[in-house]
Scaffold this active site. Structure first.
Site, PDB file in Angstrom:
ATOM      1  N   GLU A 147       0.692  -1.158  -0.183  1.00 33.13           N
ATOM      2  CA  GLU A 147       0.064  -0.036  -0.013  1.00 33.13           C
ATOM      3  C   GLU A 147       0.810   1.297  -0.063  1.00 33.13           C
ATOM      4  OE1 GLU A 147      -2.819  -0.405  -0.650  1.00 33.13           O
ATOM      5  OE2 GLU A 147      -3.412  -2.622   0.072  1.00 33.13           O
ATOM      6  N   LEU A 148       2.002   1.110  -0.699  1.00 34.92           N
ATOM      7  CA  LEU A 148       2.967   2.363  -0.782  1.00 34.92           C
ATOM      8  C   LEU A 148       3.398   2.784   0.666  1.00 34.92           C
ATOM      9  CD1 LEU A 148       2.016   4.290  -3.839  1.00 34.92           C
ATOM     10  CD2 LEU A 148       3.498   2.433  -3.529  1.00 34.92           C
TER      11      LEU A 148
END
Length: 402
Positions: A147-148
Site C-alpha cells: 500500500e505504498l
C-alpha cells in the site's frame, strides 16, 4: 524528454471462510477456496486478461517506447498458479518484451515493515524468490511496500537490502509546497531514490474516471494531455500509480477505460514532450533534487494518506498485536502449513476490513469487504487467530519435548 512512469499494483487477498467460535480447535483450514477462485476468475476475465492483451499490443505497436511496471503480491501469484495459470502466462509474455518492470514487495502483502524488521526482510526475500521462479530468474531492483507504506526508517531498511529505489505516495502533508514530479532521496540513506505518486492525476484515472458528477467528466486523452502539458517544464517525472484492477473491475469496461488507455500513448507522443519509462529508467536518468523527510509512515490510502485504514481503531490494533506476538514462536516451527497460514494471516486486507471510518472513505472500505460490518471481520479473524495460536503452541510444546 520528460517521462510518465506507470505503476500498477496487482493483488488479490486470500479471503477467510466463515469461521465460528465452535470451529476453534477443530477446523484448521481457514481459506474460502470457492470465493477466492470465483473472484480470481471474475477479475481475470474483466481486468487481467484483457488489460494484459491491450498493454502487449501497445508495447508492440510502439516498438517498446510504451512501458509500464507491476508489483504482483506473492498471495496473488499463488492464486494465479492455482486458479488462473492463463493470467500468469500473460504476465510472463509482458515481462518477456523487456519493456515491463517487476517490482519487489512483501510476499504476503503484509504490514510487517511496521512491526518487525526481521519479518519484513524475510517476506521481501521470499517474494523475490517467487518472482525469480515464475519469471525466468528476473530480479527486481526497485521496491514497492504494501500500500505504498513508507517512512525514513522503512526506506533505510529497503536500502540495506540492496534496492536502488522505492515508490511511495506524494502525500500533501509531507510535500508541503514541493512537487511529486521529481526524484527525491531517503533522508537516512541518501543513495536510496524515492519516486512519489502524483495522486491528483493518478486518481483522475483510478477513482474519478466514471464519476458523472465529477466536474471534469468525461476524461478524454486530449484533456489528460492538456493537463500534463501544464506541468512546469522543469518537472521531469510524472508518476501514475494505481491498482491494476482499476481497468475493468473498479472502472467497468463500458466506462471507456480500456479505450482511454489504448489511445493514451498516441495522444502523449503526438501532443506532448512526454515519453514513458519504467521506475528503474527514471532512477537512472533523472537527477535527485533533495532528501524527503518522512518521520511517520505514510500510505496511499484514504484522505489522510496514513495508516488508519489498517491500524486506526481498537479492533485493528488488537488483532495486529495478537498476530505479531506469535512471530518468535512461528520462526521456530518447521511446518509448511503453519508457515503458509502465518504469511496469509498477515495480509493487510484482513485489517482493512475492520476499519470503522465513515463517509467516502468508509464507503470504499465497505465496497472491498466481504463482511457485513467491521465487527464481523474482527470476530471472524480473531476466531481463526485463536485456532492458529493453539496450533502454534502445540508445535512449540512438541519441539520442547524432543
Amino acid at each position: 524528454m520528460r517521462t510518465i512512469c506507470f505503476y500498477f499494483q496487482v493483488h488479490q487477498p486470500l479471503r477467510i471462510k466463515p469461521y465460528r467460535f465452535f470451529d476453534i480447535g477443530d477446523d484448521h483450514y481457514y481459506w474460502d477456496d470457492y470465493s477466492n477462485k470465483s473472484i480470481m476468475r471474475k477479475v481475470a476475465q474483466k481486468c487481467y486478461l484483457p488489460m494484459n492483451a491491450l498493454l502487449l499490443d501497445l508495447i508492440n505497436q510502439y516498438n517498446g517506447a510504451f512501458k509500464v511496471s507491476f508489483s504482483i503480491s506473492g498471495v496473488c501469484l499463488d492464486q494465479f498458479e492455482a486458479y488462473a495459470p492463463d493470467v500468469l502466462d500473460s504476465f510472463k509474455k509482458l515481462v518477456a518484451t523487456g519493456h515491463v518492470e517487476l517490482l519487489s514487495e512483501t510476499d504476503g502483502h503484509a504490514l510487517c515493515a511496521l512491526k518487525s524488521k526481521d519479518e519484513f526482510t524475510r517476506m521481501v526475500k521470499k517474494h523475490k524468490e517467487k518472482i525469480k521462479k515464475h519469471f525466468d530468474g528476473y530480479e527486481p531492483k526497485v521496491f514497492r511496500n504494501t500500500e505504498l507504506i513508507y517512512s525514513d526508517t522503512i526506506g533505510a531498511t529497503v536500502s540495506e537490502m540492496g534496492y536502488e529505489g522505492i515508490l511511495t505516495e506524494g502525500a500533501k502533508h509531507i510535500l508541503g509546497w514541493k512537487s511529486p514530479n521529481y526524484v527525491y532521496q531517503n533522508s537516512i540513506k541518501p543513495e536510496l531514490k524515492v519516486l512519489l505518486k502524483n495522486f491528483q492525476l493518478s486518481d483522475d484515472i483510478a477513482f474519478r474516471f466514471s464519476n458523472k458528477t465529477w466536474a471534469d467528466y468525461p476524461l478524454t486523452t486530449d484533456k489528460f494531455v492538456k493537463w500534463i502539458n501544464n506541468i512546469p517544464k522543469e518537472e521531469e517525472t510524472l508518476n501514475l500509480f494505481m491498482d491494476y484492477e482499476t481497468f475493468g473491475e473498479h472502472q467497468w469496461a463500458d466506462s471507456g477505460i480500456f479505450e482511454f488507455m489504448k489511445a493514451l500513448p498516441n495522444a502523449v507522443f503526438n501532443g506532448s514532450d512526454f515519453g514513458f519509462s519504467t521506475p528503474s529508467e527514471v532512477l537512472k536518468h533523472a537527477k535527485m533534487i533533495s532528501p524527503i523527510h518522512v518521520p511517520t509512515p505514510i500510505s496511499w490510502a484514504d484522505e489522510e494518506r496514513d495508516l488508519t485504514a489498517w491500524l486506526g481503531n481498537d479492533l485493528q490494533d488488537e488483532a495486529f498485536g495478537k498476530l505479531y506476538e506469535l512471530e518468535d514462536k512461528v520462526k521456530k516451527i518447521d511446518d509448511a502449513e503453519i508457515q503458509r497460514d502465518w504469511v496469509y494471516l498477515q495480509t493487510s486486507d484482513h485489517f482493512y476490513y475492520m476499519c470503522t471510518k465513515f463517509f467516502s472513505d468508509g464507503d470504499i472500505h465497505a465496497y472491498f469487504s466481504p463482511y457485513d460490518s467491521p465487527y464481523d471481520a474482527f470476530i471472524n479473524y480473531m476466531n481463526v487467530l485463536s485456532d492458529f495460536i493453539l496450533r502454534v503452541e502445540k508445535k512449540i510444546k512438541e519441539i520442547k519435548t524432543v
